[in-house]
Scaffold this active site. Structure first.
Site, PDB file in Angstrom:
ATOM      1  N   LYS A   1     -13.869 -22.195   0.861  1.00 37.00           N
ATOM      2  CA  LYS A   1     -12.380 -22.204   1.270  1.00 37.00           C
ATOM      3  C   LYS A   1     -11.946 -23.823   1.184  1.00 37.00           C
ATOM      4  O   LYS A   1     -11.934 -24.377   2.340  1.00 37.00           O
ATOM      5  CB  LYS A   1     -12.244 -21.776   2.598  1.00 37.00           C
ATOM      6  CG  LYS A   1     -12.633 -20.531   2.712  1.00 37.00           C
ATOM      7  CD  LYS A   1     -12.527 -20.013   4.417  1.00 37.00           C
ATOM      8  CE  LYS A   1     -12.741 -18.612   4.368  1.00 37.00           C
ATOM      9  NZ  LYS A   1     -13.190 -18.185   5.883  1.00 37.00           N
TER      10      LYS A   1
ATOM     11  N   ARG B   1     -21.008 -14.286  19.813  1.00 38.41           N
ATOM     12  CA  ARG B   1     -19.718 -14.645  20.719  1.00 38.41           C
ATOM     13  C   ARG B   1     -19.764 -13.930  22.152  1.00 38.41           C
ATOM     14  O   ARG B   1     -19.297 -14.175  23.077  1.00 38.41           O
ATOM     15  CB  ARG B   1     -18.348 -14.552  20.034  1.00 38.41           C
ATOM     16  CG  ARG B   1     -18.021 -15.390  18.968  1.00 38.41           C
ATOM     17  CD  ARG B   1     -16.894 -15.236  18.240  1.00 38.41           C
ATOM     18  NE  ARG B   1     -16.307 -16.448  17.438  1.00 38.41           N
ATOM     19  CZ  ARG B   1     -15.236 -16.060  16.569  1.00 38.41           C
ATOM     20  NH1 ARG B   1     -14.733 -15.143  16.440  1.00 38.41           N
ATOM     21  NH2 ARG B   1     -14.750 -17.279  16.071  1.00 38.41           N
TER      22      ARG B   1
ATOM     23  N   GLY C   1     -18.365 -19.983  10.690  1.00 41.09           N
ATOM     24  CA  GLY C   1     -19.209 -18.819  10.387  1.00 41.09           C
ATOM     25  C   GLY C   1     -20.585 -18.947   9.520  1.00 41.09           C
ATOM     26  O   GLY C   1     -21.381 -18.402   9.984  1.00 41.09           O
TER      27      GLY C   1
ATOM     28  N   GLY D   1     -12.159 -22.030  12.493  1.00 45.55           N
ATOM     29  CA  GLY D   1     -10.943 -22.939  12.350  1.00 45.55           C
ATOM     30  C   GLY D   1     -10.517 -23.673  13.552  1.00 45.55           C
ATOM     31  O   GLY D   1     -10.071 -24.789  13.115  1.00 45.55           O
TER      32      GLY D   1
HETATM   33  C1  3PG Z   1     -12.112 -16.546  14.301  1.00 40.71           C
HETATM   34  O1  3PG Z   1     -13.150 -15.733  14.121  1.00 40.71           O
HETATM   35  O2  3PG Z   1     -12.057 -17.828  13.875  1.00 40.71           O
HETATM   36  C2  3PG Z   1     -10.985 -16.337  15.491  1.00 40.71           C
HETATM   37  O3  3PG Z   1     -11.761 -15.347  16.384  1.00 40.71           O
HETATM   38  C3  3PG Z   1      -9.859 -16.531  15.279  1.00 40.71           C
HETATM   39  O4  3PG Z   1      -9.422 -15.346  14.482  1.00 40.71           O
HETATM   40  P1  3PG Z   1      -8.218 -15.573  13.395  1.00 40.71           P
HETATM   41  O5  3PG Z   1      -8.400 -16.469  12.493  1.00 40.71           O
HETATM   42  O6  3PG Z   1      -8.104 -13.860  13.044  1.00 40.71           O
HETATM   43  O7  3PG Z   1      -7.037 -15.741  14.508  1.00 40.71           O
END
Ligand code: 3PG
Ligand code: MG
Length: 350
Positions: A179, A37, A307, A330
């Site tokens: 999930k 990232r 991820g 997400g």
């Molecule tokens: C992620 O890693 O999905 C984003 O950086 C958002 O992080 P968060 O789910 O803690 O808001």
């Protein structure tokens, strides 16, 4: 999809710029364990510096700090150090973790005003956080002239190809992981538009018990069964409905891998999210790696998000043969589900 206006069209010469990047990276022993990232944030920062911005101040959240102890654990310092190594420029500064201020996640205006203070321009490049309406991703965009960064733009363009009606067919959706609840929404929305939905991992067992979708999904026929949920458990390949008592299925079996690979191989468009099994443990990684290889071998347009799946294509060594690897977990799911991302909506469109 309406695209937000681009940083390419911003006049930044001599200006003080606030950039929201998603530098929420995994840490290990106080060091950045994966800098994907951080590297993905560089093109926008370079563009701003090349175009003569006076100062580029970057901010991001890191983890989900709650207690005082978490402040040491989630200090942005290791991220700042890595960014400086990759892009040494005196005009570049990095603010401390935005979530150290409890107002951030409340999308608080006063905190947004502090972030905007003495800035001329705001650039949001944090695609991975665009599904969050927080001070640094949403409120601040209403206080300064706001633009989309290059990564945010690229993500919207690449993922947007899966949204339109002109998706090249066959369009195959591959999903797995644990999930399940998080993913039902996106699967329902996207699955109805796909020609094939291949499901593995824990999700397959849930769907088998009671199909929550308005379409038929393709489920594993065989599994790698393990005598216990452990890396060194005894294993054997069985039909999915012939698991010995007390055993658990921790990967898809060879027949399923071949079937999934054949379907993926014939696709013109593929979206993959979620591993086929417990791929962190080598005895149960083959199904997930088979999907990673099948996407790489596919001549169609292939997209990986989330991820775990991203890590799987890296470990399988096929990342450079995937059309688009999303930095959003997400965020990519919410976008594909057809939802508006608050971090995107807050930027005026082009
Ligand atoms: C992620 O890693 O999905 C984003 O950086 C958002 O992080 P968060 O789910 O803690 O808001
Ligand atoms: Mg390919």
């Amino acid at each position: 999809m309406k695209l937000p206006r681009s940083v390419r069209d911003a006049d930044v010469a001599g200006k003080a710029v606030l950039v929201r990047s998603d530098l929420n990276v995994p840490l290990e022993n106080g060091r950045v364990a994966d800098d994907t990232r951080i590297k993905a944030s560089l093109p926008t920062l370079r563009l701003l510096l090349e175009r003569g911005a006076r100062e580029v101040r970057v901010c991001s959240h890191l983890g989900r700090p709650k207690t005082d102890e978490d402040r040491a654990k989630y200090s942005i310092e290791p991220v700042r150090a890595r960014l400086r190594e990759l892009l040494p420029d005196e005009r570049l500064t990095v603010l401390e973790n935005t979530r150290f201020d409890p107002r951030e996640t409340k999308n608080d205006d006063a905190f947004a005003r502090e972030l905007a203070d003495d800035r001329d321009v705001y650039v949001n490049d944090a695609f991975g956080s665009a599904h969050r309406a927080h001070s640094s991703t949403e409120a601040v965009a209403h206080l300064l002239p706001a633009y989309a960064g290059l990564l945010l733009e690229d993500e919207l363009l690449h993922l947007g190809r899966l949204l339109g009606n002109d998706v090249e067919r066959p369009f195959v959706l591959v999903s797995g992981g644990a999930k399940v609840d998080d993913k039902l929404g996106v699967l329902r929305a996207l699955g109805s538009r796909a020609d094939d939905v291949l499901i593995g991992g824990k999700m397959a067992e849930d769907v088998r018990d009671e199909n929550p979708f308005p379409f038929e999904a393709t489920l594993p026929r065989d599994v790698v069964a393990a005598s216990a949920f452990a890396e060194d458990a005894e294993t054997r390949v069985t039909r999915y409905d012939e698991l010995p008592d007390g055993w658990v299925g921790l990967d898809v079996g060879p027949e399923t891998r071949d079937a999934f690979a054949a379907t993926i191989g014939g696709a013109r468009t593929v979206f993959w999210n979620g591993p086929m099994g417990v791929f962190e443990w080598p005895p149960f990684a083959e199904g997930t790696f088979a999907v990673a290889r099948a996407l790489a071998d596919c001549d169609g347009y292939t997209v990986v998000g989330g991820g775990d799946s991203v890590r799987a294509v890296q470990e399988a060594g096929t990342a450079d043969r995937i059309s688009w690897i999303s930095t959003g977990g997400g965020a990519s799911l919410e976008l594909l589900e057809g939802r508006e991302l608050p971090g995107v909506s807050a930027i005026p469109h082009a």
